[in-house]
Design an enzyme around this catalytic site. Structure first.
Site, PDB file in Angstrom:
ATOM      1  N   SER A  41     -25.923  22.199  -9.733  1.00  0.00           N
ATOM      2  CA  SER A  41     -25.183  21.373  -8.773  1.00  0.00           C
ATOM      3  C   SER A  41     -24.465  20.222  -9.455  1.00  0.00           C
ATOM      4  O   SER A  41     -24.996  19.609 -10.378  1.00  0.00           O
ATOM      5  CB  SER A  41     -26.141  20.790  -7.743  1.00  0.00           C
ATOM      6  N   GLY A  42     -23.277  19.926  -8.946  1.00  0.00           N
ATOM      7  CA  GLY A  42     -22.476  18.819  -9.469  1.00  0.00           C
ATOM      8  C   GLY A  42     -21.643  19.223 -10.667  1.00  0.00           C
ATOM      9  O   GLY A  42     -20.660  18.574 -11.004  1.00  0.00           O
ATOM     10  N   ASP A  76     -18.671  17.459  -0.445  1.00  0.00           N
ATOM     11  CA  ASP A  76     -19.796  17.278  -1.375  1.00  0.00           C
ATOM     12  C   ASP A  76     -19.284  16.877  -2.758  1.00  0.00           C
ATOM     13  O   ASP A  76     -19.320  17.663  -3.709  1.00  0.00           O
ATOM     14  CB  ASP A  76     -20.611  18.583  -1.438  1.00  0.00           C
ATOM     15  N   GLY A 119     -30.052  23.278 -10.062  1.00  0.00           N
ATOM     16  CA  GLY A 119     -29.869  22.536 -11.315  1.00  0.00           C
ATOM     17  C   GLY A 119     -28.436  22.585 -11.833  1.00  0.00           C
ATOM     18  O   GLY A 119     -28.069  21.819 -12.719  1.00  0.00           O
ATOM     19  N   ASP A 140       0.823  -1.219   0.000  1.00  0.00           N
ATOM     20  CA  ASP A 140       0.000   0.000   0.000  1.00  0.00           C
ATOM     21  C   ASP A 140       0.848   1.257   0.000  1.00  0.00           C
ATOM     22  O   ASP A 140       0.351   2.348  -0.225  1.00  0.00           O
ATOM     23  CB  ASP A 140      -0.981   0.001   1.181  1.00  0.00           C
ATOM     24  N   GLU A 141       2.151   1.109   0.281  1.00  0.00           N
ATOM     25  CA  GLU A 141       3.014   2.292   0.303  1.00  0.00           C
ATOM     26  C   GLU A 141       4.117   2.224  -0.758  1.00  0.00           C
ATOM     27  O   GLU A 141       4.940   3.118  -0.852  1.00  0.00           O
ATOM     28  CB  GLU A 141       3.656   2.458   1.691  1.00  0.00           C
ATOM     29  N   HIS A 167     -24.421  15.521  -2.933  1.00  0.00           N
ATOM     30  CA  HIS A 167     -25.824  15.810  -2.595  1.00  0.00           C
ATOM     31  C   HIS A 167     -26.756  15.508  -3.770  1.00  0.00           C
ATOM     32  O   HIS A 167     -27.971  15.404  -3.578  1.00  0.00           O
ATOM     33  CB  HIS A 167     -25.985  17.255  -2.061  1.00  0.00           C
TER      34      HIS A 167
HETATM   35  C1  4AZ Z   1     -28.698  24.073  -6.164  1.00  0.00           C
HETATM   36  O1  4AZ Z   1     -29.629  23.885  -5.416  1.00  0.00           O
HETATM   37  C2  4AZ Z   1     -27.874  25.300  -5.977  1.00  0.00           C
HETATM   38  N1  4AZ Z   1     -26.111  29.925  -5.761  1.00  0.00           N
HETATM   39  C3  4AZ Z   1     -26.680  25.412  -6.664  1.00  0.00           C
HETATM   40  C4  4AZ Z   1     -25.909  26.545  -6.494  1.00  0.00           C
HETATM   41  C5  4AZ Z   1     -26.331  27.532  -5.649  1.00  0.00           C
HETATM   42  C6  4AZ Z   1     -27.491  27.429  -4.963  1.00  0.00           C
HETATM   43  C7  4AZ Z   1     -28.275  26.296  -5.132  1.00  0.00           C
HETATM   44  C8  4AZ Z   1     -25.446  28.734  -5.486  1.00  0.00           C
HETATM   45  O2  4AZ Z   1     -28.435  23.264  -7.074  1.00  0.00           O
END
Ligand code: 4AZ
Length: 484
Positions: free
Chosen positions: A433-434, A337, A431, A135-136, A288
């Protein structure tokens, strides 16, 4: 209630002539098929039926024939059950052997071929956990914006650059494989002049045909004065450059090839989150996005190289084989996240579908560094998903500033990075997000973060918060390696 004490006196029922049965007679319909130890309906008084002599009237009653039938039935059932148990044990033993001896269970890395499995977090952590310390001993990383190959020495507990002397592409492919890349994406390996290092890893070419890492030794000199720069995948190239013109919230409509790593992640035909391509098989998104019932890979379809949501409805998308959420993701604080998605079939790279580069350790992004976000998120707070892919330039905001009482009051953890305009007006939104937060540096686009959270959208003093990808790179490589 009375009970029968002792056997009732024998009696013979007149059934006329009965030939002696060659086999046990079947019990009468409704009779118990198995021998009964206790009568369920004992006669309350001994009963006497008129006795009529038959030609065998002196013969005592034969033991109930149903007893032999039940015994043979029981024997058959026992034999069948035994065979089934043996088959099940053989199948179970095969699977145990397959997973434990041949392959570690998913998300674990095998120590050499010892059959001992380790969690990816124990790999290259400076502590020897495997029986032979594997592992190292296979610890490689790419350092800084020039992708300098470094190898970890468990003896001196330090990372060393690899001297270019005698290095070749075959060694490069081995190092890329040990980082979790497939040899199919191998790009190049070349020497870059660098005399800033005091110690190097050098190849002992007379060591014969042994493992790459056994051939490496530490040295204070490097003949060529060049160290290995290794590219395991051609990442971070866009066929169209971003214009700084602005129209997400306050952004512009993207063109094909501008953000070729951007993907749209759908659930039941609807865009839910964004993601970024890092290899033909792997995407990065936010943890998330894949919480709860959405952690099922079958829920998702991935669309790459398409700008319009409408157009995606006519396409089948890519299926997801595996979702790995960061083990330390915290729903409340949004700490860590980040999640990985592995596709069932690899993406074919084109002008419009290409990977972004993961940041290497040792890369520093400057406060105020210009970055870009892209996505199909709402164009204003509370709005619906956009049909077109949008983008906007957002400068990074120093963590200490973003943690100010009037901004996020200490909620920005080291796994997070803020970007946006404190005056408001430009931001990621529901929308997005990610999806990616990227920057252009040394002619390459780097994934700086994944869209995570924020208070509202484009509100003054409430900038967007992104997962800090530099912190996650190590976790990403280890999990790619463990799930090849
Ligand atoms: C969301 O809920 C979301 N203003 C993504 C970015 C931000 C807020 C909410 C940042 O997907």
């Amino acid at each position: 209630m009375t009970s029968t004490l002792g056997p009732p006196p024998p009696y013979y029922e007149n059934r006329g002539f009965q030939p002696e049965p060659p086999y046990a007679a079947r019990p009468a319909a409704g009779a118990h098929p198995y021998p009964q130890l206790f009568s369920t309906n004992p006669p309350s008084v001994p009963s006497y039926i008129p006795r009529v002599a038959t030609h065998q009237s002196t013969r005592p009653a034969a033991p109930p024939p149903r007893r032999t039938c039940a015994a043979s039935l029981r024997k058959t059932i026992i034999i069948i059950l035994s065979i089934l148990i043996v088959i099940c044990c053989a199948i179970a033993a095969f699977f145990i052997w397959y997973f434990v001896e041949n392959n570690c269970l998913s998300s674990l890395i095998e120590c050499g071929s010892s059959g001992v499995c380790m969690s990816p977090s124990q790999w290259c952590d400076g502590v020897s956990d495997c029986p032979n310390g594997e592992d190292e001993t296979r610890c490689v990383r790419l350092f800084g914006p020039n992708f300098i190959l470094q190898v970890y020495s468990p003896v001196s507990k330090a990372w060393y650059p690899v001297c270019q002397d005698d290095w070749n592409d075959d060694y490069g492919k081995i190092a890329c494989k040990d980082m979790g890349y497939s040899v199919d994406t191998y790009f190049y390996s070349r020497g870059v002049p660098d005399v800033s290092f005091k110690s190097y890893m050098k190849l002992n070419t007379s060591a014969g045909n042994i493992d790459l890492y056994k051939k490496l030794y530490t040295s204070g000199s490097c003949g060529t004065g060049s160290v290995v720069s290794l590219r395991c995948i051609e990442c971070g190239l866009a066929s169209k450059s971003a214009s700084i013109m602005n129209r997400i919230v306050g952004g512009s409509g993207a063109v094909l090839g501008q953000w070729p790593w951007q993907v749209s992640l759908h659930v039941q035909g609807t865009h839910v989150c964004g993601g970024s391509i890092i290899t033909p098989h792997w995407l990065v998104t936010a943890a998330h996005c894949v919480e709860g019932r959405l952690s099922d890979p079958h829920s998702w379809r991935v669309y790459a190289g398409i700008l319009n949501q409408d157009e995606m409805l006519f396409r089948s998308g890519y299926k997801v084989q595996l979702i790995i959420s960061h083990p330390d993701y915290d729903t409340d604080s949004k700490d860590n996240d980040v999640a990985l998605m592995k596709l069932e079939t690899p993406l074919s790279f084109t002008e419009n579908v290409r990977p972004v580069c993961l940041p290497n350790p040792g890369m520093m992004f400057q406060p105020n560094q210009q970055c870009w976000i892209s996505g199909w998120g709402a164009e204003y707070q509370g709005g619906k998903t956009s049909n077109n892919l949008n983008y906007v330039a957002v400068p990074l905001i120093e963590r200490s500033r973003c943690n100010a009482v009037y901004i996020y009051n200490g909620m920005i953890l080291p796994t997070m990075i803020c970007a946006g305009d404190l005056a408001g007006g430009i931001d990621s939104c529901q929308g997005d997000s990610g999806g990616p937060l990227v920057t252009h540096h040394h002619s390459v686009w780097w994934l700086v973060g994944d869209t995570s959270w924020g208070t509202g959208c484009a509100t003054p003093n409430k900038p967007g918060v992104y997962g800090n990808m530099t912190v996650f790179t190590d976790w990403i490589y280890k999990n790619m390696q463990a799930n090849r």
